[in-house]
Design a protein around this motif. Structure first.
Motif, PDB file in Angstrom:
ATOM      1  N   UNK A  43       0.826  -1.224   0.000  1.00 63.48           N
ATOM      2  CA  UNK A  43       0.000   0.000   0.000  1.00 63.48           C
ATOM      3  C   UNK A  43       0.856   1.269   0.000  1.00 63.48           C
ATOM      4  N   UNK A  44       2.135   1.120   0.371  1.00 58.77           N
ATOM      5  CA  UNK A  44       3.033   2.279   0.309  1.00 58.77           C
ATOM      6  C   UNK A  44       3.114   2.836  -1.110  1.00 58.77           C
ATOM      7  N   UNK A  45       2.838   1.987  -2.114  1.00 58.92           N
ATOM      8  CA  UNK A  45       2.908   2.446  -3.505  1.00 58.92           C
ATOM      9  C   UNK A  45       1.671   3.233  -3.922  1.00 58.92           C
ATOM     10  N   UNK A  46       0.604   3.149  -3.130  1.00 66.89           N
ATOM     11  CA  UNK A  46      -0.627   3.814  -3.582  1.00 66.89           C
ATOM     12  C   UNK A  46      -1.359   4.641  -2.521  1.00 66.89           C
ATOM     13  N   UNK A  47      -0.894   4.618  -1.284  1.00 66.69           N
ATOM     14  CA  UNK A  47      -1.652   5.324  -0.244  1.00 66.69           C
ATOM     15  C   UNK A  47      -0.757   6.315   0.507  1.00 66.69           C
ATOM     16  N   UNK A  48      -0.987   7.608   0.226  1.00 69.72           N
ATOM     17  CA  UNK A  48      -0.199   8.651   0.885  1.00 69.72           C
ATOM     18  C   UNK A  48      -0.345   8.590   2.401  1.00 69.72           C
ATOM     19  N   UNK A  49      -1.541   8.225   2.859  1.00 69.79           N
ATOM     20  CA  UNK A  49      -1.802   8.289   4.303  1.00 69.79           C
ATOM     21  C   UNK A  49      -0.961   7.291   5.091  1.00 69.79           C
ATOM     22  N   UNK A  50      -0.528   6.213   4.415  1.00 65.56           N
ATOM     23  CA  UNK A  50       0.272   5.218   5.143  1.00 65.56           C
ATOM     24  C   UNK A  50       1.602   5.836   5.601  1.00 65.56           C
ATOM     25  N   UNK A  51       2.139   6.765   4.810  1.00 65.61           N
ATOM     26  CA  UNK A  51       3.371   7.444   5.217  1.00 65.61           C
ATOM     27  C   UNK A  51       3.136   8.236   6.512  1.00 65.61           C
ATOM     28  N   UNK A  52       1.986   8.875   6.588  1.00 62.27           N
ATOM     29  CA  UNK A  52       1.674   9.668   7.789  1.00 62.27           C
ATOM     30  C   UNK A  52       1.533   8.764   9.008  1.00 62.27           C
ATOM     31  N   UNK A  53       0.918   7.592   8.793  1.00 62.76           N
ATOM     32  CA  UNK A  53       0.744   6.664   9.914  1.00 62.76           C
ATOM     33  C   UNK A  53       2.120   6.149  10.374  1.00 62.76           C
ATOM     34  N   UNK A  72      -6.418   5.167   7.462  1.00 60.24           N
ATOM     35  CA  UNK A  72      -6.871   6.454   6.928  1.00 60.24           C
ATOM     36  C   UNK A  72      -7.132   6.286   5.442  1.00 60.24           C
ATOM     37  N   UNK A  73      -8.387   6.456   5.039  1.00 62.90           N
ATOM     38  CA  UNK A  73      -8.713   6.420   3.614  1.00 62.90           C
ATOM     39  C   UNK A  73      -8.488   7.817   3.040  1.00 62.90           C
ATOM     40  N   UNK A  74      -7.659   7.877   2.007  1.00 56.86           N
ATOM     41  CA  UNK A  74      -7.392   9.142   1.289  1.00 56.86           C
ATOM     42  C   UNK A  74      -6.565  10.093   2.153  1.00 56.86           C
ATOM     43  N   UNK A  75      -6.568  11.351   1.784  1.00 57.78           N
ATOM     44  CA  UNK A  75      -5.680  12.280   2.491  1.00 57.78           C
ATOM     45  C   UNK A  75      -6.226  13.704   2.344  1.00 57.78           C
ATOM     46  N   UNK A  76      -5.623  14.631   3.075  1.00 54.90           N
ATOM     47  CA  UNK A  76      -5.997  16.038   2.977  1.00 54.90           C
ATOM     48  C   UNK A  76      -6.956  16.476   4.066  1.00 54.90           C
TER      49      UNK A  76
END
Ligand SMILES: CC(C)(COP(=O)(O)OP(=O)(O)OC[C@H]1O[C@@H](n2cnc3c(N)ncnc32)[C@H](O)[C@@H]1OP(=O)(O)O)[C@@H](O)C(=O)NCCC(=O)NCCS
Ligand SMILES: CC(=O)OC[C@H](N)C(=O)O
Length: 170
Positions: A16-26, A78-82
């Motif tokens: 999911x690191x390849x497609x989900x920005x929120x995983x970086x935040x987590x 977290x689904x999506x971001x912003x």
């Protein structure tokens, strides 16, 4: 299992690191918690010096603001971001789900913040402010403004949010 492993599991694995920005935040949030647990104060301060600019960069890029002081159980999704903002004194249980636009914050004084149970799901752009206690297994609809406590298993929607039903537990 560590909190981080449970987060990643809820994302369906590391790919999911390849497609989900929120995983970086987590991941950054969990790293922040790890840094705060360093007992040597000099080491901890040094690590914070490195952590803070990276945290600010990702906070700005993703629009997800989760200070390391927030207390969050494992299995955060977290689904999506912003536009996701969480006050540092908020407490969030295990297996909770946030979406874009979710704000969990204070209402009047700086201590006046929500405490969220386990397995709580927030719809997009939902806002919870003040000393509000949200029970376990609660669902809150998109665009809802929560100003009052919600009991276990409640489904609540609207502005101000009202309970539309209590979910049956199997
Ligand atoms: C809130 C939610 C969890 C409730 O699911 P549910 O238990 O299946 O209930 P329903 O969707 O049937 O909604 C129950 C009632 O609340 C109303 N309602 C649902 N969401 C609402 C909202 N955000 N604001 C106002 N009313 C809402 C429905 O119209 C329905 O009213 P009715 O009984 O008079 O028809 C679900 O509707 C939902 O919105 N999930 C989050 C979805 C989301 O955020 N999507 C964005 C993805 S990026
Ligand atoms: C935008 C959207 O509908 O995303 C779907 C996603 N599964 C979620 O629950 O948020």
């Amino acid at each position: 299992m560590s909190a981080l492993k449970r987060d990643v599991e809820r994302y369906g694995g590391w790919r999911s690191l390849f497609r989900e920005q929120s995983l970086y935040s987590v991941l950054l949030y969990r790293l922040g918690c790890r840094i705060d647990s360093i007992s040597n104060s000099l080491l901890r301060r040094l690590a914070c010096l490195f952590y803070f600019p990276i945290y600010r960069l990702f906070e700005t890029l993703t629009g997800i603001s989760i200070p390391k002081e927030v207390d969050i159980g494992g299995g955060l999704r977290i689904w999506h971001f912003g536009q996701i903002f969480i006050h540092p004194k908020v407490v969030i249980g295990e297996n909770c789900t946030l979406r874009q636009g979710v704000t969990l914050g204070n209402r009047r004084s700086d201590d006046d913040v929500p405490v969220i149970g386990n397995n709580v799901e927030f719809g997009a752009n939902c806002i919870v402010i003040g000393s509000v206690t949200i029970g376990d297994n609660v669902k809150i609809g998109p665009m809802s403004l929560v100003l009052d406590d919600l009991p276990d298993n409640a489904v609540a929607v609207g502005n101000p949010a009202k309970i539309v039903r209590i979910r049956k537990q199997d």
